[in-house]
Write a protein that holds these residues in place. Sequence first.
Motif, short mmCIF file in Angstrom:
data_model
loop_
_atom_site.label_atom_id
_atom_site.label_comp_id
_atom_site.label_asym_id
_atom_site.label_seq_id
_atom_site.Cartn_x
_atom_site.Cartn_y
_atom_site.Cartn_z
N LEU A 1 109.43 16.27 -50.98
CA LEU A 1 109.13 16.25 -52.27
C LEU A 1 110.55 17.27 -53.23
CD1 LEU A 1 105.53 17.72 -52.68
CD2 LEU A 1 106.44 15.41 -53.61
N ARG A 2 110.98 16.24 -54.08
CA ARG A 2 112.15 16.94 -54.84
C ARG A 2 111.40 17.65 -56.05
NH1 ARG A 2 117.08 14.69 -53.93
NH2 ARG A 2 116.95 12.48 -52.82
N GLU A 3 112.08 18.47 -56.84
CA GLU A 3 111.41 19.40 -57.55
C GLU A 3 110.82 18.69 -58.69
OE1 GLU A 3 112.93 22.93 -60.71
OE2 GLU A 3 114.26 21.41 -60.31
N GLN A 4 111.63 17.59 -59.00
CA GLN A 4 110.97 16.68 -60.32
C GLN A 4 109.58 15.87 -59.88
OE1 GLN A 4 114.06 16.42 -58.99
NE2 GLN A 4 114.84 14.36 -58.85
N CYS B 1 97.73 17.60 -45.91
CA CYS B 1 97.81 17.12 -47.42
C CYS B 1 98.01 18.18 -48.35
CB CYS B 1 96.33 16.35 -47.84
SG CYS B 1 96.01 14.70 -46.94
N ILE B 2 98.84 18.06 -49.03
CA ILE B 2 99.48 19.08 -50.15
C ILE B 2 99.38 18.48 -51.52
CG2 ILE B 2 100.95 20.31 -48.43
CD1 ILE B 2 103.17 19.29 -49.87
N LYS B 3 98.81 18.96 -52.29
CA LYS B 3 98.82 18.70 -53.97
C LYS B 3 99.49 19.81 -54.81
CE LYS B 3 95.67 17.27 -57.59
NZ LYS B 3 94.37 17.05 -57.93
N PRO B 4 100.79 19.52 -55.01
CA PRO B 4 101.59 20.45 -56.02
C PRO B 4 100.74 20.72 -57.49
CG PRO B 4 102.94 18.74 -55.17
CD PRO B 4 101.55 18.38 -54.84
N GLY C 1 111.29 24.48 -59.43
CA GLY C 1 112.28 25.50 -58.72
C GLY C 1 112.63 25.22 -57.24
N THR C 2 112.09 24.24 -56.71
CA THR C 2 112.39 24.11 -55.14
C THR C 2 112.23 22.78 -54.64
OG1 THR C 2 110.13 24.06 -54.52
CG2 THR C 2 111.25 26.25 -54.53
N ASN C 3 112.92 22.28 -53.61
CA ASN C 3 112.77 21.09 -52.65
C ASN C 3 111.94 21.36 -51.92
OD1 ASN C 3 114.29 19.63 -54.84
ND2 ASN C 3 116.28 19.99 -53.91
N VAL C 4 111.16 20.44 -51.33
CA VAL C 4 110.27 20.45 -50.20
C VAL C 4 110.67 19.53 -49.00
CG1 VAL C 4 107.96 20.62 -49.18
CG2 VAL C 4 108.37 21.25 -51.65
N TYR C 5 110.86 20.18 -47.87
CA TYR C 5 111.30 19.14 -46.74
C TYR C 5 110.31 19.35 -45.54
CZ TYR C 5 115.90 19.53 -48.98
OH TYR C 5 116.81 19.36 -49.82
#
Length: 287
Positions: free
Chosen positions: A108-111, A84-87, A93-97
Amino acid sequence: MLTPISAYSVTILLLIRTSFCQYSSDQCSWKGSGLTHEGHTRDVEQVYLRCSQGFLEWLYPTGAIIVNLRPNTVSTATARLSVCIKPSGESSGTNVYLDRAGKLRLLLREQDQARGKVHCFSIQEGALFIEAIPRTDISRRITTFQYELVSDGPGVDLQNQLTAPCQPCTDAEMLLAVCTSDFVARGTIRTVERDEDKSSVTVAIGRLYRQKTRVFVSGGVRARGWTGRVSMPPQCGVKPGEGEFLFTGSVRFGEAWMGCAPRFKDFLRLYSEAQRLGTNPCHVDTD
């Protein structure tokens, strides 16, 4: 279905085996800066985090990093772990794949990161591939999130529990929840506060069976019982003062989330029947 990825991402993946990659030592948390990649904007850095929880902080992201999340011990139970991740609300500044054998799936997209929502996935779905979004300016950007490794019980879907519309638990799920949840308590609903992302439920507890962290606190020496707040997806039509329940659930990043919550009388009937048949997965003192 895989989400289409940019040509830049494909190029990054192809360069992993040929570019100079920096490796961090095994640890719980990682801090890095893209400024150290200046002149190497297509480098991919491998990051290894081997703890049950920690955080990542990447300043001025450039290129990409691959974050390998694993427990610090090797066990057959590893395959049943979820991540589990919680931004952070300031993450950008990034996209997460998710990267599994070179195939990327957008997580997760940047927005999306600024919303600070918890996202969970099976550890078998791969590593995190965090790709910097190319920029021409030098404004300050930071990608940062907390992570937790969580053991999945049979039939447990963590992401569904945190975000999906409420669905009644099956009899088997109710019985198992009492054995495997982070908290188990008997009580009533006092108040419900709703916002866009979740409902916050204040509960009064008359019997506390188990809690791994201080979800519920005692009312004092003279007071009998405990009180606490538990979160639920906003779609749940929970109301205060509707009888006595058995509350079960999980704790993510210090926040309690409701799991199965049958009426206590329904749980008693179910548990008594399971005892008679010898199918109850664990013992509960229902007196």
